[in-house]
Design an enzyme around this catalytic site. Structure first.
Site, PDB file in Angstrom:
ATOM      1  N   LYS A 157       1.401  -1.724   0.316  1.00  0.00           N
ATOM      2  CA  LYS A 157       0.224   0.205  -0.133  1.00  0.00           C
ATOM      3  C   LYS A 157       0.822   1.470  -0.307  1.00  0.00           C
ATOM      4  CE  LYS A 157      -1.407   1.822   3.797  1.00  0.00           C
ATOM      5  NZ  LYS A 157      -1.786   3.749   4.005  1.00  0.00           N
ATOM      6  N   ASN A 158       1.795   1.507  -0.037  1.00  0.00           N
ATOM      7  CA  ASN A 158       2.636   2.555   1.096  1.00  0.00           C
ATOM      8  C   ASN A 158       3.508   2.746  -0.235  1.00  0.00           C
ATOM      9  OD1 ASN A 158       1.494   3.575   3.299  1.00  0.00           O
ATOM     10  ND2 ASN A 158       3.468   2.491   4.579  1.00  0.00           N
ATOM     11  N   ARG A 176      -4.265  10.756   3.585  1.00  0.00           N
ATOM     12  CA  ARG A 176      -3.034  12.120   4.323  1.00  0.00           C
ATOM     13  C   ARG A 176      -2.451  12.367   3.577  1.00  0.00           C
ATOM     14  NH1 ARG A 176      -0.214  14.406   7.244  1.00  0.00           N
ATOM     15  NH2 ARG A 176       2.120  13.967   7.560  1.00  0.00           N
ATOM     16  N   ASP A 208      -4.969   8.530   9.839  1.00  0.00           N
ATOM     17  CA  ASP A 208      -4.973   8.560  10.939  1.00  0.00           C
ATOM     18  C   ASP A 208      -4.850   9.718  11.873  1.00  0.00           C
ATOM     19  OD1 ASP A 208      -5.692   5.264   9.496  1.00  0.00           O
ATOM     20  OD2 ASP A 208      -3.465   5.140   9.635  1.00  0.00           O
ATOM     21  N   ASP A 229       4.716   0.636  11.735  1.00  0.00           N
ATOM     22  CA  ASP A 229       2.995   0.223  11.898  1.00  0.00           C
ATOM     23  C   ASP A 229       2.870  -0.593  12.447  1.00  0.00           C
ATOM     24  OD1 ASP A 229       2.431   2.794  10.305  1.00  0.00           O
ATOM     25  OD2 ASP A 229       1.995   1.983   7.643  1.00  0.00           O
ATOM     26  N   MET A 285       6.999   7.307  17.166  1.00  0.00           N
ATOM     27  CA  MET A 285       6.738   8.151  16.954  1.00  0.00           C
ATOM     28  C   MET A 285       5.426   9.079  16.998  1.00  0.00           C
ATOM     29  SD  MET A 285       8.552   6.543  12.908  1.00  0.00           S
ATOM     30  CE  MET A 285       8.247   8.041  12.054  1.00  0.00           C
TER      31      MET A 285
END
Length: 428
Positions: free
Chosen positions: A22-23, A93, A117, A312, A334
């Site tokens: 996905k990223n 985002r 998110d 993640d 983070m």
């Protein structure tokens, strides 16, 4: 709208294929704007986030055509607008990833503040600073507006190792005049995928996979046919699920190199796997015992920029640790709101002490009980799905839209592994 109803306590077993990352898909979709020739992207996961990015492309004037199960042909030869619709921007985002390619291609980008998110403060400053270094003028009054008569290469030092800011800087730099150096660049596999796609389009990028990128700008990029790599976040989630339910799983289409940081962290919880070719197998009979540090000290699983453990997956590791013998510290450095979902795990019977917004001490093993849950974000939502599949009794999870933004065909894959999960429709 719908929710999940899950009956837990059943070990999963079976084989699934890894979805596309996905990223990586999100910046690669945005990067199609950099060429006037058609681009074919393969292995794009069919999830909400990629769907929104493709809708943004269409709103800007690109032609978007599905040519296969996970394959799309994108023709951005005509861009009618540089304004990203607010209705789409607020959904994701990653909409900020259009800033770099739009400024490079058209000299302008208008972007309403992006959504996504809610896992703590998520700065956009690094994006702005990088694009300013390349010559963009930026206004933050109202929608973010980026303007540039010409982008010129620069020696950039990012003030944080931001994945999306690195990607925006790369996409702007490949068409900038002259030489660009991006220092303190993110180097995750998805950043590497974007770089490799751009190189296949004619970009000149050196240092791929490192934190220093050297880019020589070119006048134009051509089309390409590019396949996205596997999603190691999804793979890590299913590894955790298999171990926590005392089951087994084989995942096909894995890139072994992506798994090295995950192997270290899962190893601290006594979880191992084997890889043959591109097949990863988590077998029955995992140790499921915390491996203490020297002197019997409590070990720590903490995240850091690649090649460190990915942030993640800290939510996933938290719920998996509830099923492991011993005590471990989960340190999410983070995002200061990511660990707040643990109150739901505690209500299910988990022994977790939330030390502060970033640190949680988990002691196990403990028996979890079914509960009514709400998914707060993609990764915590998946952690709740895993918790429900571990738990005794029935659980219901609402706001599953958040989970489905990041996991392709989640219910179908879980059912194929023997999980007792069903979709329940609810009124809007």
């Amino acid at each position: 709208m719908h929710k999940y109803r899950i009956e837990g306590g059943i070990p999963i077993r079976g084989t699934i294929a890894a979805s596309g990352n996905k990223n990586a898909a999100l910046p690669c979709i945005a990067a199609t704007l950099l060429s006037e020739e058609p681009v074919i992207l393969r292995n794009i996961p069919e999830i909400e986030d990629t769907g929104v990015m493709l809708l943004i492309l269409q709103a800007l004037g690109a032609s978007v055509e599905k040519i296969g199960g996970h394959e799309w042909k994108i023709d951005a030869s005509l861009i009618r607008s540089s304004d990203i619709p607010a209705t789409l921007s607020k959904k994701i985002r990653a909409s900020i990833l259009f800033a770099g390619p739009l400024v490079a291609r058209t000299g302008k980008a208008v972007l309403p503040p992006p959504g996504g998110d809610v896992i703590g403060r998520r700065r956009v400053d690094t994006h702005f600073l990088a694009l300013q270094e390349l010559g963009a003028r930026i206004s933050v009054e109202g929608p973010f507006t980026f303007m540039a008569n010409k982008l010129v290469g620069a020696d950039i030092f990012l003030d944080e190792t931001s994945v999306t800011a690195t990607e925006n800087a790369i996409m702007a730099a490949v068409l900038a005049e002259g030489h660009t150096i991006i220092n303190n660049a993110a180097s995750e596999p998805h950043v590497q995928d974007l770089c490799n796609m751009l190189v296949s389009m004619g970009a000149k990028i050196n240092g791929i996979g490192s934190n220093i990128l050297n880019i020589d700008g070119v006048k134009k990029l051509h089309g390409t046919d590019f396949a996205i790599g596997p999603d190691f976040m999804e793979i890590g989630s299913y590894i955790g699920l298999a171990a926590a339910t005392r089951g087994s799983i084989t995942i096909t289409g894995v890139n072994p190199k992506d798994m090295r940081p995950l192997r270290v962290a899962f190893g601290k919880l006594g979880i191992r796997w084997t890889i043959e070719g591109d097949e990863l197998t988590v077998s029955l009979g995992q140790e499921m015992k915390v491996n203490t540090d020297l002197g019997g000290m409590i070990p720590k699983i903490d995240d850091s920029p690649w090649p460190g453990f990915p942030p993640d997956l800290t939510s996933i590791m938290t719920v998996v640790a509830t099923q492991v013998e011993g005590t471990v510290l989960i340190f999410e450095k983070m995002f200061e709101s990511r660990m707040f979902f643990v109150d739901k795990l505690i209500s299910m019977g988990a022994r977790i002490t939330l030390c502060d917004p970033h640190r949680a001490v988990v002691s196990g093993p403990c028996t979890l009980h079914g509960d009514k849950l709400v998914s707060p974000d993609v990764r915590a939502g998946m952690a709740m799905v895993i918790a429900a599949l571990i738990a005794h009794g029935e659980s219901e999870i609402s706001n599953v839209y958040q989970v489905e933004r990041g996991y392709e065909n989640l219910v179908g894959k879980l059912k194929s592994l023997g999980a007792r999960i069903e979709i329940v429709e609810i009124e809007d």
